[in-house]
Write a protein that holds these residues in place. Structure first.
Motif, PDB file in Angstrom:
ATOM      1  N   THR A  47      46.762  37.226  41.512  1.00 50.07           N
ATOM      2  CA  THR A  47      47.969  36.689  42.140  1.00 50.07           C
ATOM      3  C   THR A  47      48.309  35.295  41.630  1.00 50.07           C
ATOM      4  N   SER A  48      47.307  34.531  41.203  1.00 54.52           N
ATOM      5  CA  SER A  48      47.548  33.181  40.692  1.00 54.52           C
ATOM      6  C   SER A  48      46.515  32.876  39.610  1.00 54.52           C
ATOM      7  N   PRO A  49      46.744  33.373  38.377  1.00 54.91           N
ATOM      8  CA  PRO A  49      45.734  33.228  37.324  1.00 54.91           C
ATOM      9  C   PRO A  49      45.341  31.768  37.069  1.00 54.91           C
ATOM     10  N   PRO A  50      44.031  31.476  37.138  1.00 56.99           N
ATOM     11  CA  PRO A  50      43.548  30.118  36.885  1.00 56.99           C
ATOM     12  C   PRO A  50      43.434  29.852  35.385  1.00 56.99           C
ATOM     13  N   ASP A  51      43.062  28.624  35.039  1.00 57.75           N
ATOM     14  CA  ASP A  51      42.834  28.274  33.630  1.00 57.75           C
ATOM     15  C   ASP A  51      41.474  28.779  33.166  1.00 57.75           C
ATOM     16  N   ALA A  52      40.549  28.966  34.106  1.00 57.29           N
ATOM     17  CA  ALA A  52      39.218  29.489  33.788  1.00 57.29           C
ATOM     18  C   ALA A  52      38.583  30.025  35.066  1.00 57.29           C
ATOM     19  N   ILE A  53      37.606  30.910  34.870  1.00 63.81           N
ATOM     20  CA  ILE A  53      36.864  31.484  35.999  1.00 63.81           C
ATOM     21  C   ILE A  53      35.380  31.261  35.751  1.00 63.81           C
ATOM     22  N   VAL A  54      34.688  30.738  36.772  1.00 64.54           N
ATOM     23  CA  VAL A  54      33.227  30.643  36.745  1.00 64.54           C
ATOM     24  C   VAL A  54      32.750  31.734  37.690  1.00 64.54           C
ATOM     25  N   LEU A  55      31.993  32.679  37.137  1.00 68.84           N
ATOM     26  CA  LEU A  55      31.690  33.929  37.828  1.00 68.84           C
ATOM     27  C   LEU A  55      30.186  34.170  37.927  1.00 68.84           C
ATOM     28  N   ASP A  56      29.695  34.301  39.155  1.00 69.31           N
ATOM     29  CA  ASP A  56      28.287  34.610  39.387  1.00 69.31           C
ATOM     30  C   ASP A  56      27.996  36.025  38.886  1.00 69.31           C
ATOM     31  N   VAL A  57      26.843  36.221  38.273  1.00 68.08           N
ATOM     32  CA  VAL A  57      26.483  37.543  37.743  1.00 68.08           C
ATOM     33  C   VAL A  57      25.992  38.472  38.850  1.00 68.08           C
ATOM     34  N   MET A  58      25.095  37.968  39.698  1.00 66.09           N
ATOM     35  CA  MET A  58      24.480  38.827  40.713  1.00 66.09           C
ATOM     36  C   MET A  58      25.140  38.607  42.068  1.00 66.09           C
ATOM     37  N   MET A  59      25.985  39.562  42.463  1.00 65.93           N
ATOM     38  CA  MET A  59      26.641  39.538  43.771  1.00 65.93           C
ATOM     39  C   MET A  59      26.590  40.941  44.339  1.00 65.93           C
ATOM     40  N   PRO A  60      26.549  41.047  45.667  1.00 66.76           N
ATOM     41  CA  PRO A  60      26.589  42.385  46.269  1.00 66.76           C
ATOM     42  C   PRO A  60      27.953  43.025  46.033  1.00 66.76           C
ATOM     43  N   GLY A  61      27.980  44.336  46.027  1.00 63.94           N
ATOM     44  CA  GLY A  61      29.254  45.033  45.793  1.00 63.94           C
ATOM     45  C   GLY A  61      29.622  44.971  44.328  1.00 63.94           C
ATOM     46  N   LEU A  62      30.713  44.315  44.030  1.00 62.27           N
ATOM     47  CA  LEU A  62      31.190  44.191  42.652  1.00 62.27           C
ATOM     48  C   LEU A  62      30.497  42.987  42.009  1.00 62.27           C
ATOM     49  N   ASP A  63      29.569  43.236  41.083  1.00 67.15           N
ATOM     50  CA  ASP A  63      28.847  42.117  40.473  1.00 67.15           C
ATOM     51  C   ASP A  63      29.681  41.448  39.382  1.00 67.15           C
ATOM     52  N   GLY A  64      29.130  40.405  38.790  1.00 65.05           N
ATOM     53  CA  GLY A  64      29.857  39.642  37.781  1.00 65.05           C
ATOM     54  C   GLY A  64      30.337  40.466  36.594  1.00 65.05           C
ATOM     55  N   PRO A  65      29.446  41.231  35.933  1.00 66.50           N
ATOM     56  CA  PRO A  65      29.901  42.030  34.790  1.00 66.50           C
ATOM     57  C   PRO A  65      30.987  43.042  35.161  1.00 66.50           C
ATOM     58  N   ALA A  66      30.886  43.672  36.333  1.00 67.76           N
ATOM     59  CA  ALA A  66      31.918  44.628  36.760  1.00 67.76           C
ATOM     60  C   ALA A  66      33.227  43.900  37.064  1.00 67.76           C
ATOM     61  N   THR A  67      33.122  42.718  37.671  1.00 65.76           N
ATOM     62  CA  THR A  67      34.317  41.910  37.949  1.00 65.76           C
ATOM     63  C   THR A  67      34.980  41.505  36.640  1.00 65.76           C
ATOM     64  N   PHE A  68      34.169  41.065  35.672  1.00 69.50           N
ATOM     65  CA  PHE A  68      34.694  40.668  34.362  1.00 69.50           C
ATOM     66  C   PHE A  68      35.422  41.842  33.693  1.00 69.50           C
ATOM     67  N   ALA A  69      34.823  43.035  33.773  1.00 70.05           N
ATOM     68  CA  ALA A  69      35.445  44.217  33.164  1.00 70.05           C
ATOM     69  C   ALA A  69      36.818  44.477  33.789  1.00 70.05           C
ATOM     70  N   ARG A  70      36.915  44.319  35.099  1.00 70.91           N
ATOM     71  CA  ARG A  70      38.210  44.527  35.767  1.00 70.91           C
ATOM     72  C   ARG A  70      39.214  43.451  35.383  1.00 70.91           C
ATOM     73  N   LEU A  71      38.737  42.219  35.241  1.00 70.77           N
ATOM     74  CA  LEU A  71      39.630  41.125  34.810  1.00 70.77           C
ATOM     75  C   LEU A  71      40.210  41.437  33.429  1.00 70.77           C
TER      76      LEU A  71
END
Length: 127
Positions: A47-71
């Motif tokens: 909804t509001s693309p940032p200039d950069a994303i800092v993304l944790d790898v290990m999270m419950p549900g959608l983890d970092g690599p899966a989130t990155f793939a969707r991005l």
């Protein structure tokens, strides 16, 4: 800076979100938005693309690599650089993450005083 760079910080740990946000805003002068999950991060980035994303790898549900793939699948967020925040620092993990096409990796725990310089260096942002 008139228009500070915007960073979206996605991590399920509220303590890490708070420390990183404070340092990035106070020391780096960045405008920081946080998300507590991969899904929340995806929605905020879309909804509001940032200039950069800092993304944790290990999270419950959608983890970092899966989130990155969707991005990467979304036109609004495909070109936003992503830095992974990870406790997984073995060579095999680093190699796998690097092959995904992320802008960089930050070790967890991170050094709060070095965080802004590390992010700026990975993204080639001038101070």
């Amino acid at each position: 800076m008139d228009n500070p760079r915007r960073i979206l910080l996605v991590d399920d740990d509220s303590g890490i979100r708070e420390v990183a946000r404070t340092v990035l805003e106070m020391v780096g002068g960045y405008d920081v938005e946080t998300a507590a999950s991969g899904l929340e991060g995806l929605e905020k980035a879309r909804t509001s693309p940032p200039d950069a994303i800092v993304l944790d790898v290990m999270m419950p549900g959608l983890d970092g690599p899966a989130t990155f793939a969707r991005l990467q699948e979304q036109p609004e967020t495909r070109d936003v650089p992503v830095i992974l925040l990870t406790a997984k620092t073995q060579a095999a993990d680093r190699s796998r993450f690097a092959s995904m096409g992320v802008a960089g990796m930050l070790p967890k725990p991170f050094d709060p005083m070095a965080l802004c310089d590390q992010i700026a260096g990975m993204l080639d942002w001038q101070p």
